[in-house]
Design a protein around this motif. Sequence first.
Motif, PDB file in Angstrom:
ATOM      1  N   LEU A   1       0.804  -1.276   0.020  1.00  0.00           N
ATOM      2  CA  LEU A   1       0.077  -0.070  -0.087  1.00  0.00           C
ATOM      3  C   LEU A   1       0.938   1.245  -0.026  1.00  0.00           C
ATOM      4  O   LEU A   1       0.589   2.150  -0.751  1.00  0.00           O
ATOM      5  CB  LEU A   1      -0.991  -0.004   1.182  1.00  0.00           C
TER       6      LEU A   1
ATOM      7  N   ASP B   1       4.077   1.523  -1.077  1.00  0.00           N
ATOM      8  CA  ASP B   1       4.667   1.491  -2.399  1.00  0.00           C
ATOM      9  C   ASP B   1       3.487   2.126  -3.514  1.00  0.00           C
ATOM     10  O   ASP B   1       3.922   2.898  -4.243  1.00  0.00           O
ATOM     11  CB  ASP B   1       4.979   0.114  -2.869  1.00  0.00           C
ATOM     12  N   MET B   2       2.398   1.508  -3.241  1.00  0.00           N
ATOM     13  CA  MET B   2       1.419   2.274  -4.226  1.00  0.00           C
ATOM     14  C   MET B   2       1.015   3.720  -4.086  1.00  0.00           C
ATOM     15  O   MET B   2       1.164   4.208  -5.149  1.00  0.00           O
ATOM     16  CB  MET B   2      -0.048   1.449  -3.946  1.00  0.00           C
TER      17      MET B   2
ATOM     18  N   GLY C   1       4.208   5.148  -5.521  1.00  0.00           N
ATOM     19  CA  GLY C   1       4.089   5.118  -7.155  1.00  0.00           C
ATOM     20  C   GLY C   1       3.428   6.252  -7.465  1.00  0.00           C
ATOM     21  O   GLY C   1       3.535   6.886  -8.664  1.00  0.00           O
ATOM     22  N   ILE C   2       2.179   6.441  -6.877  1.00  0.00           N
ATOM     23  CA  ILE C   2       1.177   7.515  -7.248  1.00  0.00           C
ATOM     24  C   ILE C   2       1.972   9.021  -7.280  1.00  0.00           C
ATOM     25  O   ILE C   2       1.905   9.857  -8.341  1.00  0.00           O
ATOM     26  CB  ILE C   2      -0.049   7.784  -6.544  1.00  0.00           C
TER      27      ILE C   2
ATOM     28  N   GLU D   1      -8.980   7.693  -4.782  1.00  0.00           N
ATOM     29  CA  GLU D   1      -9.397   6.569  -5.545  1.00  0.00           C
ATOM     30  C   GLU D   1      -8.724   5.283  -4.649  1.00  0.00           C
ATOM     31  O   GLU D   1      -9.582   4.385  -4.615  1.00  0.00           O
ATOM     32  CB  GLU D   1      -8.779   6.595  -6.937  1.00  0.00           C
TER      33      GLU D   1
ATOM     34  N   MET E   1       2.163   2.767 -10.130  1.00  0.00           N
ATOM     35  CA  MET E   1       1.753   1.818  -9.147  1.00  0.00           C
ATOM     36  C   MET E   1       2.723   0.579  -9.432  1.00  0.00           C
ATOM     37  O   MET E   1       2.930   0.136 -10.600  1.00  0.00           O
ATOM     38  CB  MET E   1       0.517   1.212  -9.613  1.00  0.00           C
ATOM     39  N   ARG E   2       3.575   0.145  -8.450  1.00  0.00           N
ATOM     40  CA  ARG E   2       4.507  -0.902  -8.806  1.00  0.00           C
ATOM     41  C   ARG E   2       3.871  -2.214  -8.727  1.00  0.00           C
ATOM     42  O   ARG E   2       4.449  -3.105  -9.432  1.00  0.00           O
ATOM     43  CB  ARG E   2       5.103  -0.878  -7.453  1.00  0.00           C
TER      44      ARG E   2
ATOM     45  N   LEU F   1      -6.414  -5.365  -2.703  1.00  0.00           N
ATOM     46  CA  LEU F   1      -7.052  -4.219  -1.810  1.00  0.00           C
ATOM     47  C   LEU F   1      -8.384  -4.080  -2.361  1.00  0.00           C
ATOM     48  O   LEU F   1      -9.226  -4.200  -1.570  1.00  0.00           O
ATOM     49  CB  LEU F   1      -6.399  -2.814  -2.114  1.00  0.00           C
TER      50      LEU F   1
ATOM     51  N   ARG G   1     -17.537   9.399  -1.213  1.00  0.00           N
ATOM     52  CA  ARG G   1     -17.373  10.007  -2.646  1.00  0.00           C
ATOM     53  C   ARG G   1     -18.505  10.407  -3.105  1.00  0.00           C
ATOM     54  O   ARG G   1     -18.895  11.319  -3.661  1.00  0.00           O
ATOM     55  CB  ARG G   1     -16.514   8.763  -3.409  1.00  0.00           C
TER      56      ARG G   1
END
Lengths: 478, 176
Positions: free
Chosen positions: A17, A19-20, A23-24, A42, B1-2, B10, B27
Amino acid sequence: MKGELRPAYAGSEHVPLVDMISGILKGSAGRRRGEVEARIREVEAHGDYRMVRGFYDIMLAYCTFEPATALDPAPLRDFAFARMSEIGNYDQDTAVAVIKEGAKRFGIKEEEFRSAMWSDLPENQVLKAFRAPNPEDVIKEYNFRAVSSILLRSAYIRFWVSDRWKDALWAVKRLGLMYQLEGSSITVDGPASPLSSTRAYGLAISRLFYFITRAEKWWLEAGLAKGSRVLRASSDDPISSGTGEVTFDSEVERRFYRSFASLGTGWGIRREPEPLRAGSYTIIPDFLFEKGGIRVYMEIVGFWTPEYLERKFRKLSELKVENLIVAIDSANYRGKIPQIAGRMIVYRGVPDAYKVKALLAEIERPLRDELMKRAMSVKVAGDHLSVSEMARENGLPEDIMREALTKARPEGYVFDGSNLIGPGLAEALRKDIIALKTEDAEAAIELLKKRDIEATVSTLVELGLKVEWRGLEARLIL
Amino acid sequence: MRSPRGLLRLIMLSNRDPEARLALLARNEAIRISLNAANKVDALVSVLREYGGKKVLVFTQNNELVYRVSRSLLIPAITHLTPKAERELILKSFREGRYRVIITSKVLDEGIDVPDASVGVIMSGTGSSREFVQRLGRILRKVSGKRAELIEIVTSDTTEPRASYRRKRSIDGGMR
């Protein structure tokens, strides 16, 4: 048995998570902050939103956001607002026309004008750089914050540190926290205890947590205000330890020290004396005042409640800790200041040095009377006695001993303020000095010094010799 | 995203996670509020047309709405993000008549800097407390005497009209 509360720690399973999000951020260079945050949201919808938000907040420290353009937005805005007002039609078509006009006026494209006009708003600043942190560090920092947020809701925190305990102790002090030291652990009243300024107090608590985690080994136990659940955390948990520098605001102490020292009270003042121990209870005073063997401590208490003060004063009287002045800050308490027995001064900003001086005099008076009584009853025997020796032998302050001898000079003795000389010796000395046949007072003083008498001109006068001053020189008149 | 596989995991997790569902619901709510805001901007346009030539102070405690209005109708905005110098310039320009309308999310301090507006418009929404409205009423009354008018923009498909009715009763009679 008390229920145990375990914070929702992040762990190695959350590395993907982190890393994500990382990454963004890496892929968002040049994007507006608003857009970046929309992308983060998101992810929030797909994961534990609290963790996503938490990780992002931590990683913000590794981001640099800047306005996209070097154009100053203020004149652009002023032009658009004033022109719009002049035309007077508040609708979208007019707004578009005004922007067109503005773009021409400032020599830029319409789109440029539109975006530059609001380029200084945080959401419109663009991501210039991002240094990806180590995911483990982000996770540990997240856990640090998770524990902090529980500490903010606790009624008390008890902690222990293996080393740097002095740092933690002074953190407790300087942050103005309400504390109690018993044995080797420190208990701090939590912000959820009845207190008006809980926000500032909560902030101080989380800064204390920083100092606790700096120790090699530590543990803490915090009781939640509602219910009897207890949080336990220790150096074995994956929690980041305080790094970098956190500075205290010790301005209050510094300013009080300066104003007191420049007052000329005759009292010596020392900052941060050693903690006062009475049984298993410890008090950490901020100042020590000393004068002629009398020691008075002062403690500055930033945050307090009437209950806390009562508890503290009760403890002090139980332990017979006298001579402690407690200065309490009125800024963090909105109710009526309670009348509590004990030497207390109320301050706002900085404790008043004059008030402290008056309190010191009050403390000193009976102690001084007592000492004086003892000094007056000191038995005098011998041919030559010095005041400093007499004070030392009887455990009395020198100035008290001197004052007692001045008030009641022993029968037949000569006293010059420093020496007591018996009648026989005095007569012999007088004769010896006359036998010198000199006008030079220095020679006479020399003679007395050879006989172990720390003499001055006044010694000569007290011995019954006539002295006359010529300029700065004393002459003996024979 | 890796790791796309991580994302997949998730998404699967979120099916079971009530908090993830809450986030999704939040949202949707945000989208609804945003549509709502567009309607309010339209309503403000007609109010400003009706009161053409008068000095108007627009209030809402919703910062996003402040900037939305400011951007689309070019109305100067004062929020907690406005630097002090700019805030003063805006108030000065409003007093001098260079700006006829201003929008703010802050209730300006009583006594100082009170702009002489004759019309107050409240764009209600989340966060406009009763105290806020009362205080606003006091300020406008003090500046303009009896002729001050207070208009509240509410949307009909929400709970807002009821809240507004309660508020009107709490402000005293001199206002419309």
